[in-house]
Design an enzyme around this catalytic site. Structure first.
Site, short mmCIF file in Angstrom:
data_model
loop_
_atom_site.label_atom_id
_atom_site.label_comp_id
_atom_site.label_asym_id
_atom_site.label_seq_id
_atom_site.Cartn_x
_atom_site.Cartn_y
_atom_site.Cartn_z
CB SER A 136 12.47 22.96 -9.96
OG SER A 136 12.10 24.07 -10.46
CG HIS A 172 14.33 28.08 -6.72
ND1 HIS A 172 12.76 28.15 -7.61
CD2 HIS A 172 14.31 27.38 -7.56
CE1 HIS A 172 12.95 27.97 -8.64
NE2 HIS A 172 13.65 26.91 -8.82
CD GLN A 194 11.24 26.01 -7.35
OE1 GLN A 194 11.30 25.04 -7.42
NE2 GLN A 194 10.31 26.17 -7.86
CD GLU A 195 8.71 29.22 -7.28
OE1 GLU A 195 6.98 30.26 -7.45
OE2 GLU A 195 8.93 29.55 -8.58
CD GLU A 227 11.75 31.64 -8.75
OE1 GLU A 227 10.39 31.73 -7.85
OE2 GLU A 227 11.57 30.73 -10.02
CG ASP A 274 5.65 25.89 -7.40
OD1 ASP A 274 5.33 24.83 -7.38
OD2 ASP A 274 6.60 26.30 -8.52
CD GLU A 330 4.48 26.67 -9.94
OE1 GLU A 330 3.10 27.90 -9.87
OE2 GLU A 330 4.86 26.51 -10.70
CG ASP A 332 5.91 24.27 -13.08
OD1 ASP A 332 6.05 24.24 -14.30
OD2 ASP A 332 6.50 24.77 -12.47
CE LYS A 340 7.69 27.93 -14.97
NZ LYS A 340 8.34 26.95 -13.97
CG HIS A 355 9.91 34.67 -12.87
ND1 HIS A 355 10.69 34.90 -11.58
CD2 HIS A 355 9.16 33.47 -12.08
CE1 HIS A 355 10.32 34.50 -11.24
NE2 HIS A 355 9.51 33.78 -11.01
NE ARG A 356 11.25 27.74 -15.64
CZ ARG A 356 11.53 27.02 -16.76
NH1 ARG A 356 11.44 25.93 -17.74
NH2 ARG A 356 11.46 25.52 -15.57
CB SER A 357 14.65 29.53 -11.57
OG SER A 357 15.33 29.15 -12.29
CE LYS A 416 5.83 30.12 -11.06
NZ LYS A 416 6.23 29.47 -9.95
#
Ligand code: PGA
Ligand code: ZN
Length: 423
Positions: A43, A155, A163-164, A205, A242, A288, A315, A340, A368-370, A391
């Site tokens: 994303s 994700h 998403q999170e 993730e 997020d 986020e 982000d 990131k 991190h990234r997915s 994260k």
């Protein structure tokens, strides 16, 4: 001199989603050899530095052979013989060689792979840990692990739009204990999902991706898990969200459509008001990308309303780029920025982004990234940047755990002199 670069070469490897990514090896004159591997997002923000992909038949177009070739030829030619300890010089030599606004000539994946591998090699040659090399002798603060335990949006293939959902163990006395709090709660959540007949398969993730009947139901499940694990919501463990709102906003501006849950169309104000209801009900301490990347007005409204209570993180809207962060600082768009490395594409520019946040009194949230690899660069980098939280995924999937394990190692190495606190 020992730290001069003898050789640089790259390899096409696979990331945690089975997509190609770049790994770079750097060898110094003293024989030191290190490598680093580049993560990849799903994303992504529109203004991220360009991840160079081959767009040919291999790997459905996702091959990175061109980026690998750029490292092996153009970048290697430019950097061999340079001093690996001069990180800024190394990074800006690549940026100038590339010459584009978004690193589209050499590829941000090529440049970042070299940038991280050079830093690792320099630290190893000097025989100091990477976190100390990048952060100095005062780099002793271990970040609070914001663990993504429930996934939705892009994700996961479920009915959750956001998403999170992350667990934040800010009440723990140390990183080791914080990690235990969240890992225990992760396992309890798995049991709860099983009892309800919900899926315990995981997203990219490592968070669970159950088909909850609504976004609220997802958060209720997490609160139930916190309680059942014997922790106190809001005291031991809080929640971070997020939205990754780009992913349910077709024009990236103000036209929201919560398709996964079937909740349907929402305006910017609807989302802001919904957040208000949630903040009354749930122990959320960080939010986020509550709105999409072009919804600067909505973002500022959100921050004005809730920014004194919670951390509001940008982000996709800032993409770790000082140009957009500066705009955000001027407009009071948020009070924190996600960081990131591959959004901007070099270690030096990432540090510049962190420094800008710090100078403005903003927080910054390392991420991190997915799509990840087993590389633990991020763990050391987060300690070096002294931002207090990061994260890096859930309590499963090796590429996520590798970072947590590296943080455990750093805390142990600091032998009682490490620090751990939310703020
Ligand atoms: P990404 O997701 O790595 O797929 O971009 C992470 C995030 O949105 O924070
Ligand atoms: Zn995000």
């Amino acid at each position: 001199m020992n730290t001069l670069i003898e050789s640089i070469y790259a390899l096409e490897i696979l990331d945690s989603r089975g997509n190609p990514t770049v790994r770079v090896y750097v060898e110094l004159f003293d024989g030191t050899r290190e490598f680093s591997s580049v993560p990849s997002g799903a994303s992504t923000g529109q203004n991220e530095a360009l991840e160079l992909r081959d767009n040919d038949k291999r790997y459905g177009g996702k091959g990175v052979q061109k980026a690998v070739d750029n490292v092996n030829t153009l970048i290697a030619d430019a950097l061999e013989g340079m001093d690996a300890t001069r990180q800024k010089d190394i990074d800006y030599t690549m940026i100038e060689l590339d010459g584009t606004e978004n690193k589209s000539k050499l590829g941000a994946n090529a440049i970042l792979g070299v940038s991280m591998a050079v830093a690792k090699a320099a630290a190893k040659s000097l025989d100091i840990p990477l976190y100390q090399y990048l952060g100095g002798t005062n780099a002793v603060r271990i970040p609070v692990p914001c663990m993504n335990i429930l996934n939705g949006g892009e994700h996961a293939d479920n009915s959750v739009d956001f998403q999170e959902f992350m667990l934040v163990p800010h009440g723990a006395p140390s990183f080791k204990e914080g990690l235990r709090y969240v890992a225990e709660t992760f396992h309890i959540l798995k049991g709860i999902l099983k009892d309800r007949g919900l899926a315990t398969s995981v997203g990219d993730e490592g968070g669970f991706a159950p088909d909850c009947e609504s976004n609220e139901a997802a958060i209720e499940l997490i609160i139930e898990a916190i309680n059942k694990a014997g922790y106190s919501p809001g005291k031991d463990l809080s929640i971070a969200v997020d939205n990754a709102a780009n992913s349910f906003c077709t024009n990236l501006k103000d036209n929201y459509d919560l398709v996964w849950s079937g909740r349907g169309k929402m305006t910017s104000d609807d989302l802001i008001n919904l957040a208000g209801v949630w903040l009354e009900k749930y122990p959320i301490i960080l939010w986020e990308d509550p709105l999409a990347e072009k919804d600067w007005d909505g973002f500022a409204k959100f921050t004005e309303k809730y920014g004194n209570k919670i951390e509001v993180v940008g982000d996709d809207i800032f993409v770790t780029n000082t140009k957009y962060i500066q705009e955000g600082i001027n407009k009071k768009t948020a009070n924190s920025c996600l960081i990131k490395l591959n959004q901007i594409g070099s270690v030096t520019e990432t540090i510049e982004a962190v420094r800008m946040c710090r100078d403005a009194g903003w927080r910054y949230f390392l991420s991190h990234r997915s799509g990840e690899t087993e590389d633990t660069f991020l763990a050391d980098f987060a300690v070096a940047m002294d931002g207090g939280h990061l994260k890096t995924g859930s309590a499963c999937r090796g590429e996520r755990i590798a970072k947590y394990n590296r943080l455990l190692e750093i805390e142990h190495e600091l032998a009682g002199r490490s620090e751990y606190r939310w703020k």
